[in-house]
Design an enzyme around this catalytic site. Sequence first.
Site, PDB file in Angstrom:
ATOM      1  N   TYR A  33      46.458   3.319  58.033  1.00 37.19           N
ATOM      2  CA  TYR A  33      45.092   2.808  58.002  1.00 37.19           C
ATOM      3  C   TYR A  33      44.687   2.446  56.589  1.00 37.19           C
ATOM      4  O   TYR A  33      45.381   2.784  55.628  1.00 37.19           O
ATOM      5  CB  TYR A  33      44.120   3.840  58.590  1.00 37.19           C
ATOM      6  CG  TYR A  33      43.854   5.060  57.727  1.00 37.19           C
ATOM      7  CD1 TYR A  33      44.819   6.039  57.551  1.00 37.19           C
ATOM      8  CD2 TYR A  33      42.638   5.210  57.079  1.00 37.19           C
ATOM      9  CE1 TYR A  33      44.571   7.147  56.756  1.00 37.19           C
ATOM     10  CE2 TYR A  33      42.372   6.322  56.287  1.00 37.19           C
ATOM     11  CZ  TYR A  33      43.352   7.281  56.127  1.00 37.19           C
ATOM     12  OH  TYR A  33      43.108   8.373  55.337  1.00 37.19           O
ATOM     13  N   LYS A 147      49.638   5.906  53.532  1.00 41.80           N
ATOM     14  CA  LYS A 147      48.315   6.172  54.107  1.00 41.80           C
ATOM     15  C   LYS A 147      48.441   6.219  55.631  1.00 41.80           C
ATOM     16  O   LYS A 147      48.055   5.288  56.352  1.00 41.80           O
ATOM     17  CB  LYS A 147      47.307   5.114  53.642  1.00 41.80           C
ATOM     18  CG  LYS A 147      45.865   5.585  53.770  1.00 41.80           C
ATOM     19  CD  LYS A 147      44.936   4.710  52.961  1.00 41.80           C
ATOM     20  CE  LYS A 147      43.473   4.937  53.268  1.00 41.80           C
ATOM     21  NZ  LYS A 147      42.931   6.225  52.858  1.00 41.80           N
ATOM     22  N   GLU A 180      45.614  16.702  45.192  1.00 40.09           N
ATOM     23  CA  GLU A 180      44.438  15.829  45.359  1.00 40.09           C
ATOM     24  C   GLU A 180      43.517  16.468  46.381  1.00 40.09           C
ATOM     25  O   GLU A 180      43.844  17.491  46.976  1.00 40.09           O
ATOM     26  CB  GLU A 180      44.879  14.436  45.827  1.00 40.09           C
ATOM     27  CG  GLU A 180      45.619  14.460  47.150  1.00 40.09           C
ATOM     28  CD  GLU A 180      46.110  13.093  47.620  1.00 40.09           C
ATOM     29  OE1 GLU A 180      45.513  12.076  47.232  1.00 40.09           O
ATOM     30  OE2 GLU A 180      47.084  13.072  48.393  1.00 40.09           O
ATOM     31  N   LEU A 205      48.173  10.291  47.487  1.00 35.38           N
ATOM     32  CA  LEU A 205      47.871   8.906  47.816  1.00 35.38           C
ATOM     33  C   LEU A 205      47.337   8.254  46.544  1.00 35.38           C
ATOM     34  O   LEU A 205      46.402   8.784  45.926  1.00 35.38           O
ATOM     35  CB  LEU A 205      46.806   8.834  48.913  1.00 35.38           C
ATOM     36  CG  LEU A 205      46.521   7.400  49.338  1.00 35.38           C
ATOM     37  CD1 LEU A 205      47.624   6.874  50.251  1.00 35.38           C
ATOM     38  CD2 LEU A 205      45.177   7.274  50.035  1.00 35.38           C
TER      39      LEU A 205
HETATM   40  N1  PLP Z   1      43.645  10.825  48.594  1.00 36.05           N
HETATM   41  C1  PLP Z   1      43.586  10.907  49.931  1.00 36.05           C
HETATM   42  C2  PLP Z   1      44.396  11.938  50.625  1.00 36.05           C
HETATM   43  C3  PLP Z   1      42.774  10.017  50.667  1.00 36.05           C
HETATM   44  O1  PLP Z   1      42.731  10.090  51.999  1.00 36.05           O
HETATM   45  C4  PLP Z   1      42.002   9.063  49.961  1.00 36.05           C
HETATM   46  C5  PLP Z   1      41.135   8.129  50.676  1.00 36.05           C
HETATM   47  O2  PLP Z   1      41.050   8.106  51.859  1.00 36.05           O
HETATM   48  C6  PLP Z   1      42.080   9.032  48.562  1.00 36.05           C
HETATM   49  C7  PLP Z   1      42.921   9.917  47.909  1.00 36.05           C
HETATM   50  C8  PLP Z   1      41.283   8.026  47.771  1.00 36.05           C
HETATM   51  O3  PLP Z   1      41.813   6.749  47.960  1.00 36.05           O
HETATM   52  P1  PLP Z   1      40.907   5.454  47.794  1.00 36.05           P
HETATM   53  O4  PLP Z   1      40.358   5.492  46.399  1.00 36.05           O
HETATM   54  O5  PLP Z   1      41.841   4.320  48.013  1.00 36.05           O
HETATM   55  O6  PLP Z   1      39.821   5.545  48.819  1.00 36.05           O
END
Ligand code: PLP
Length: 287
Positions: A33, A147, A180, A205
């Site tokens: 996603y 993701k 994270e 991620l």
């Molecule tokens: N880390 C995880 C596990 C996430 O699910 C997300 C966003 O959904 C992020 C970091 C932040 O990513 P982004 O800045 O692309 O929203």
Amino acid sequence: MPRQAYVNGRYLPHRDAAVHIEDRGYQFADGVYEVVPVFNGILVDEDLHLDRLDRSLRELRIVEPMSRPALKLVSRELMRRNGLTNGFVYMQITRGVAPRDHKFPKGAKPALVMTTRQVKPHSQQLLDEGLKVITVPDQRWDRCDIKSVSLLPNILGKQAAVEAGAYEAWQVDADGMVTEGTSTNAWIVTPDNRVVTRDATHSILNGITRITLLELIRKEGYELEERCFSVDEAKNAKEAFLTSSTSFVLPITQLDGKPIGNGHPGILTGKLRQHYMDYMQNLKKSA
Ligand code: PLP
């Protein structure tokens, strides 16, 4: 007009939108996603999000359901139908519908669902007080860089945070290092004003907000380190914050009940949030 969703080629009322019971996303979490933020009617960093989506699909060998221009067209049409100005476009692609069997099905067509959600700006109170965060063990697999819709450990972590009266849970690996948040990237500012965030390996991620903020940090000339940091280092940091497509940059003032720095949102964090908000404000609409 009632809110609409896009499901495999059709725009449907959101409340009636549904997928097949043998969609592999439903049965196996066999899908990926993206969440593309929309700020003042503009899709923020759309191509970076679509690059990451392509990469997630490639890594899992799921076929692209449509070309990038077509995906962009559907996003814009759904935004138009739903009158979306601030919020996000959610897109989910699964390996498709097939009789339940673990191995990849032959000839299944990937399934694409898209929705939008309007989101209110963060309250001044939240920005003034900052967020509470707890730590939880990182129980995820080795490919957190993909993701994937398989988010059980993230859900359990977020629920633990909510039950502890916190906004987010920072996941901690077997070495005691923060990976994270459950849906956000984790950052600290050291006592000598270095901004630190974990390097983008398979353990996190690589957030698009993270990527853009790193660029802004370099451009503004702040000291930066992309490396692991421990829970202990975070608790003794001068500042802490998190980033994501829906949080942008939000200050953290408590970790596992311990105040960060002086217990108020950090000054550098405030500047970085402002840089990021200015960045979004200055984006131009693209077709
Ligand atoms: N880390 C995880 C596990 C996430 O699910 C997300 C966003 O959904 C992020 C970091 C932040 O990513 P982004 O800045 O692309 O929203």
